[in-house]
Motif scaffolding. Structure first.
Motif, PDB file in Angstrom:
ATOM      1  N   LEU A  93       5.315  -5.604   7.626  1.00 58.50           N
ATOM      2  CA  LEU A  93       5.154  -4.246   7.130  1.00 58.50           C
ATOM      3  C   LEU A  93       6.067  -3.326   7.937  1.00 58.50           C
ATOM      4  CD1 LEU A  93       3.750  -2.027   5.472  1.00 58.50           C
ATOM      5  CD2 LEU A  93       1.894  -2.036   7.165  1.00 58.50           C
ATOM      6  N   THR A  94       7.006  -2.677   7.246  1.00 61.12           N
ATOM      7  CA  THR A  94       7.890  -1.701   7.885  1.00 61.12           C
ATOM      8  C   THR A  94       7.502  -0.319   7.391  1.00 61.12           C
ATOM      9  OG1 THR A  94       9.729  -3.266   8.019  1.00 61.12           O
ATOM     10  CG2 THR A  94      10.269  -0.928   8.205  1.00 61.12           C
ATOM     11  N   VAL A  95       7.165   0.574   8.325  1.00 60.31           N
ATOM     12  CA  VAL A  95       6.786   1.948   7.981  1.00 60.31           C
ATOM     13  C   VAL A  95       7.967   2.853   8.312  1.00 60.31           C
ATOM     14  CG1 VAL A  95       5.097   3.792   8.291  1.00 60.31           C
ATOM     15  CG2 VAL A  95       4.393   1.397   8.519  1.00 60.31           C
ATOM     16  N   LEU A  96       8.518   3.479   7.291  1.00 60.01           N
ATOM     17  CA  LEU A  96       9.703   4.321   7.438  1.00 60.01           C
ATOM     18  C   LEU A  96       9.305   5.775   7.214  1.00 60.01           C
ATOM     19  CD1 LEU A  96      12.836   4.337   7.783  1.00 60.01           C
ATOM     20  CD2 LEU A  96      12.979   4.205   5.288  1.00 60.01           C
ATOM     21  N   ALA A 142      -1.184   3.045   7.930  1.00 61.34           N
ATOM     22  CA  ALA A 142      -0.832   1.626   8.084  1.00 61.34           C
ATOM     23  C   ALA A 142      -1.625   0.978   9.213  1.00 61.34           C
ATOM     24  CB  ALA A 142       0.660   1.496   8.335  1.00 61.34           C
ATOM     25  N   GLN A 143      -1.812   1.698  10.310  1.00 63.73           N
ATOM     26  CA  GLN A 143      -2.578   1.161  11.436  1.00 63.73           C
ATOM     27  C   GLN A 143      -4.032   0.921  11.054  1.00 63.73           C
ATOM     28  OE1 GLN A 143      -1.627   4.246  14.310  1.00 63.73           O
ATOM     29  NE2 GLN A 143      -0.344   2.814  15.486  1.00 63.73           N
ATOM     30  N   MET A 144      -4.612   1.868  10.317  1.00 64.85           N
ATOM     31  CA  MET A 144      -6.002   1.714   9.877  1.00 64.85           C
ATOM     32  C   MET A 144      -6.142   0.490   8.976  1.00 64.85           C
ATOM     33  SD  MET A 144      -6.947   5.720   9.116  1.00 64.85           S
ATOM     34  CE  MET A 144      -8.541   5.349   8.382  1.00 64.85           C
ATOM     35  N   ALA A 145      -5.156   0.293   8.096  1.00 63.59           N
ATOM     36  CA  ALA A 145      -5.208  -0.869   7.209  1.00 63.59           C
ATOM     37  C   ALA A 145      -5.110  -2.162   8.011  1.00 63.59           C
ATOM     38  CB  ALA A 145      -4.071  -0.779   6.187  1.00 63.59           C
ATOM     39  N   ARG A 150      -6.146 -10.394   8.435  1.00 61.44           N
ATOM     40  CA  ARG A 150      -4.887 -10.921   8.967  1.00 61.44           C
ATOM     41  C   ARG A 150      -4.217  -9.871   9.860  1.00 61.44           C
ATOM     42  NH1 ARG A 150      -0.960 -11.152   5.482  1.00 61.44           N
ATOM     43  NH2 ARG A 150       0.260 -12.670   6.659  1.00 61.44           N
ATOM     44  N   ASN A 151      -3.449 -10.313  10.808  1.00 57.44           N
ATOM     45  CA  ASN A 151      -2.698  -9.406  11.688  1.00 57.44           C
ATOM     46  C   ASN A 151      -1.221  -9.485  11.313  1.00 57.44           C
ATOM     47  OD1 ASN A 151      -1.906  -7.665  13.696  1.00 57.44           O
ATOM     48  ND2 ASN A 151      -1.860  -9.248  15.273  1.00 57.44           N
ATOM     49  N   VAL A 152      -0.768  -8.531  10.518  1.00 56.25           N
ATOM     50  CA  VAL A 152       0.604  -8.569  10.037  1.00 56.25           C
ATOM     51  C   VAL A 152       1.519  -7.814  11.008  1.00 56.25           C
ATOM     52  CG1 VAL A 152       0.310  -6.482   8.635  1.00 56.25           C
ATOM     53  CG2 VAL A 152       2.081  -8.110   8.034  1.00 56.25           C
ATOM     54  N   TYR A 156      -4.950   4.456  -0.163  1.00 59.71           N
ATOM     55  CA  TYR A 156      -3.779   3.808   0.420  1.00 59.71           C
ATOM     56  C   TYR A 156      -4.193   2.766   1.445  1.00 59.71           C
ATOM     57  CZ  TYR A 156      -0.671   7.363  -1.608  1.00 59.71           C
ATOM     58  OH  TYR A 156       0.047   8.148  -2.460  1.00 59.71           O
ATOM     59  N   VAL A 157      -5.154   3.128   2.285  1.00 56.37           N
ATOM     60  CA  VAL A 157      -5.639   2.187   3.294  1.00 56.37           C
ATOM     61  C   VAL A 157      -6.211   0.942   2.618  1.00 56.37           C
ATOM     62  CG1 VAL A 157      -7.292   1.828   5.175  1.00 56.37           C
ATOM     63  CG2 VAL A 157      -6.140   4.039   4.936  1.00 56.37           C
ATOM     64  N   ASP A 158      -7.041   1.157   1.607  1.00 56.13           N
ATOM     65  CA  ASP A 158      -7.680   0.030   0.914  1.00 56.13           C
ATOM     66  C   ASP A 158      -6.643  -0.880   0.255  1.00 56.13           C
ATOM     67  OD1 ASP A 158     -10.077   1.153   1.681  1.00 56.13           O
ATOM     68  OD2 ASP A 158     -10.435   2.156  -0.244  1.00 56.13           O
ATOM     69  N   LYS A 159      -5.625  -0.261  -0.361  1.00 54.35           N
ATOM     70  CA  LYS A 159      -4.599  -1.067  -1.025  1.00 54.35           C
ATOM     71  C   LYS A 159      -3.784  -1.875  -0.020  1.00 54.35           C
ATOM     72  CE  LYS A 159      -3.820   1.155  -5.454  1.00 54.35           C
ATOM     73  NZ  LYS A 159      -2.792   1.472  -6.466  1.00 54.35           N
ATOM     74  N   LEU A 160      -3.469  -1.266   1.108  1.00 54.20           N
ATOM     75  CA  LEU A 160      -2.708  -1.985   2.125  1.00 54.20           C
ATOM     76  C   LEU A 160      -3.512  -3.145   2.703  1.00 54.20           C
ATOM     77  CD1 LEU A 160      -0.974   1.016   3.938  1.00 54.20           C
ATOM     78  CD2 LEU A 160       0.150  -0.754   2.571  1.00 54.20           C
ATOM     79  N   VAL A 161      -4.818  -2.955   2.856  1.00 52.07           N
ATOM     80  CA  VAL A 161      -5.675  -4.057   3.323  1.00 52.07           C
ATOM     81  C   VAL A 161      -5.583  -5.229   2.351  1.00 52.07           C
ATOM     82  CG1 VAL A 161      -8.063  -4.782   3.697  1.00 52.07           C
ATOM     83  CG2 VAL A 161      -7.270  -2.602   4.628  1.00 52.07           C
ATOM     84  N   GLN A 162      -5.635  -4.921   1.040  1.00 57.74           N
ATOM     85  CA  GLN A 162      -5.528  -5.982   0.036  1.00 57.74           C
ATOM     86  C   GLN A 162      -4.154  -6.657   0.081  1.00 57.74           C
ATOM     87  OE1 GLN A 162      -7.284  -3.321  -3.312  1.00 57.74           O
ATOM     88  NE2 GLN A 162      -7.581  -5.413  -4.010  1.00 57.74           N
TER      89      GLN A 162
END
Length: 288
Positions: A241-244, A258-261, A267-269, A225-231
């Motif tokens: 990015l909204t984390v619900l 999400a924070q780790m990604a 980039r800083n989203v 999940y972390v790797d995919k979010l980084v991509q």
């Protein structure tokens, strides 16, 4: 064996010791100013310590771990006295861990320790569910009663609240990080239960957003999940990015993912966190 245990982020841990006090099983200790799990043997995987941590440094992970031993935990507790033993037994009872509870009582009897703690009756009678004293209601079954609106029909509801889903699949393991619908998108990363808990999920959170759903407690290999979010951040160029998540402690693991990604991405989203109560109300909404 592979099972769910807790993991401590040493960088976030401030050494307050609240989790050590909250872990009656004795799995945690403070070592050099940081909380450390001293043995998988004592971690029951129920997450009492997660609710005690004030900085969100503890979360669940699934990995190879030594099997939990109720007998080893009880033997470790006996010298600590009756109050600690009772707190542990109540913890097992509140989580419905009747087999472990029986094992604990048998171990106490084996060591000639007298504790007045009756086993819960097994029947079909519905009982009121009270909040867990340990602060970890994520494993507790709850029925939420709501008034039935007059004139309710399935057809009228479907017409009044159309779906805002823009893509399929939605499970994060199944998503291609470079899919066209993710390019420059506002991404909603939602814990599985949120769509069922919040009545206006589609109109309030999903509208005009791409969707990824996940469960930090039950899903395996969350590093993917972390790797995919980084991509998604760096290559797909998601805009926000909204984390619900739900208010239960185990759900906070999704924030950490999400924070780790975001920390690993170039980039800083912008990232927003929204917390939903088990009654389906918004408890907190903030940019972090």
């Amino acid at each position: 064996m592979k099972r769910t245990v807790i993991k401590i982020d040493e960088e976030l841990c401030n050494g307050c010791g609240a989790c050590v006090t909250g872990c009656h099983e004795g799995a945690l200790q403070l070592v050099d100013g940081k909380a450390v799990m001293i043995s998988d043997l004592y971690c029951d995987g129920l997450g009492a310590c997660i609710g005690e941590c004030p900085v969100g440094a503890i979360f669940f992970e699934e990995r190879e771990a030594e099997p939990y031993s109720e007998e080893a935990v009880i033997e470790r507790m006996i010298p600590k006295g009756e109050n600690v033993i009772l707190a542990h037994l109540n913890h097992l009872k509140e989580h419905g861990e009747i087999t472990l509870l029986q094992q604990g009582l048998e171990c106490l009897k084996k060591h000639n320790v007298s504790i007045n703690f009756p086993l819960p009756r097994q029947n079909n009678r519905k009982e009121e569910i009270k909040p867990l004293a340990c602060g970890c209601p994520g494993s507790m079954m709850q029925e939420i009663k709501r008034p039935v609106a007059s004139g309710f029909t399935m057809a009228s509801t479907a017409t009044a609240q159309p779906s805002e889903l823009r893509q399929f699949p939605v499970q994060l393991h199944l998503l291609n990080p470079n899919a066209g619908f993710l390019q420059g998108a506002d991404l909603l990363l939602a814990a599985d239960c949120t769509a069922f808990a919040y009545g206006g999920f589609h109109s309030r959170f999903l509208k005009d957003r791409a969707l990824a759903i996940a469960c930090p407690k039950l899903d395996s290999n969350t590093q993917v999940y972390v790797d995919k979010l980084v991509q998604m951040i760096d290559e797909a160029g998601i805009d926000t990015l909204t984390v619900l998540i739900m208010e239960v402690p185990c759900c906070s693991g999704l924030i950490r993912i999400a924070q780790m990604a975001r920390e690993q991405a170039e980039r800083n989203v912008p990232m927003k966190v929204v917390v939903i109560s088990v009654q389906g109300e918004i408890k907190k909404e903030e940019w972090i």
